[in-house]
Design an enzyme around this catalytic site. Structure first.
Site, PDB file in Angstrom:
ATOM      1  CG  HIS A 165      -1.779   1.440   1.286  1.00 39.98           C
ATOM      2  ND1 HIS A 165      -2.773   1.689   0.664  1.00 39.98           N
ATOM      3  CD2 HIS A 165      -1.196   2.422   2.123  1.00 39.98           C
ATOM      4  CE1 HIS A 165      -2.857   2.815   1.145  1.00 39.98           C
ATOM      5  NE2 HIS A 165      -2.088   3.483   1.902  1.00 39.98           N
ATOM      6  CD  GLU A 192      -4.253   6.616   2.448  1.00 42.34           C
ATOM      7  OE1 GLU A 192      -4.413   5.604   1.602  1.00 42.34           O
ATOM      8  OE2 GLU A 192      -3.433   6.633   3.122  1.00 42.34           O
ATOM      9  CB  SER A 200      -2.757  -0.238  -3.015  1.00 42.55           C
ATOM     10  OG  SER A 200      -3.575   0.323  -1.964  1.00 42.55           O
ATOM     11  CG  HIS A 219       0.885   6.552  -0.093  1.00 45.93           C
ATOM     12  ND1 HIS A 219      -0.027   7.766  -0.008  1.00 45.93           N
ATOM     13  CD2 HIS A 219       0.284   5.642   0.908  1.00 45.93           C
ATOM     14  CE1 HIS A 219      -0.943   7.373   0.856  1.00 45.93           C
ATOM     15  NE2 HIS A 219      -0.858   6.102   1.309  1.00 45.93           N
TER      16      HIS A 219
END
Length: 297
Positions: free
Chosen positions: A137, A183, A202, A142
């Protein structure tokens, strides 16, 4: 006492870094050479699945940076090597942490262009969904956008604003900005909606849901509105907010939030599914998914 001991054992079994020695800034030694063949294979399978889904769904900046940063190399990335490539582009580096870290440490890292990434990879039993962010993730989701200069400046500014939000007791407002952009953000492009939020990038299921399902609301970005909006942690989002560009995100958020925080103290929150009269609604959700799960009002 026995329950606490069992919980500790369970955490250590899932996250082998749980008891790793921590530095004062909560970073740890990644010890890249200690990853097993099975862990590298798990990364490879997660990577291949998302790499197949994301073309035509992720924003171009993400897809291009994924190649530039050479994330398709076999196995879990070595943070030191990845940081060398990333720092040449925007000055950011990736530092290893055992898991979630205190808010003040997290903000300090971002403010100094360091992204704290969980070093452990999810167990096979939690391949589809993991509540605590792992290396897939954090790094796959990111890190690529940190190669974009405008996005990189936005996240640095977010980190610098974090301490003030803590001091004012309004971290919950600032956290909502992170949630609905970093996010779970979407971007409108000439070719249609694209994903830039790491929580979506993700996740194979939310990749499809966020763009193609009729259930959620999709609403144009509005800073104050986002800071008033609650969110869901353990399921798909009921509302997604849509930016026009990273320039818009930086320009609207690169400011002193003092006056905004004062207004927010006097205003009620919105539930995650609610629409406001002033919203620019791009798609009104029919909530069929949430109604079936008993989650919508």
């Amino acid at each position: 006492m026995a329950e606490a001991s069992a919980s500790k054992m369970s955490e250590s079994a899932k996250n082998r870094y749980a008891d790793a020695p921590r530095n004062a800034d909560w970073t740890i030694d990644q010890k890249w050479e200690s990853y097993t063949a099975q862990e590298h294979d798990r990364w490879n399978r997660l990577f291949a699945r998302q790499a197949k889904l994301l073309p035509g769904r992720a924003c171009n900046a993400f897809l291009e940076a994924k190649v530039t940063l050479e994330l398709s190399r076999d196995g879990i990335p070595d943070f030191a090597d990845l940081s060398e490539r990333l720092s040449k582009l925007t000055g950011w580096r990736v530092v290893a942490v055992a898991g979630l870290i205190p808010d003040d440490a997290f903000f300090d890292h971002l403010a100094n262009r360091r992204f704290p990434a969980g070093a452990f990879i999810r167990p096979e039993s939690e391949l589809e969904y993991l509540q605590e962010p792992d290396v897939f993730h954090d790094v796959f989701g990111h890190v690529p956008l940190l190669a974009d200069p405008v996005y990189a400046r936005f996240l640095e500014a977010y980190g610098k604003g974090g301490q003030r939000a803590l001091e004012r007791g309004q971290l919950h407002n600032l956290a909502r900005l992170y949630w609905y952009t970093v996010e779970f953000g979407l971007m409108m492009t000439p070719k249609g909606l694209r994903i830039f939020g790491a929580g979506i990038l993700s996740s194979p299921a939310e990749t499809i849901f966020s763009l193609e399902d009729s259930s959620p609301n999709r609403v144009a970005f509005d800073l104050e509105r986002i800071m008033r909006t609650k969110y869901i942690i353990s399921d798909f989002q009921q509302t997604y907010f849509v930016i026009d560009s990273f320039e818009q995100l930086l320009n609207e958020c690169y400011q002193d939030f003092g006056a905004l925080y004062e207004r927010l103290r006097l205003l009620p929150d919105f539930e995650a599914h609610e629409l406001a009269a002033e919203d620019r609604v791009l798609a009104k959700g029919d909530f069929h998914y949430f109604n079936a799960r008993g989650r919508a009002a």
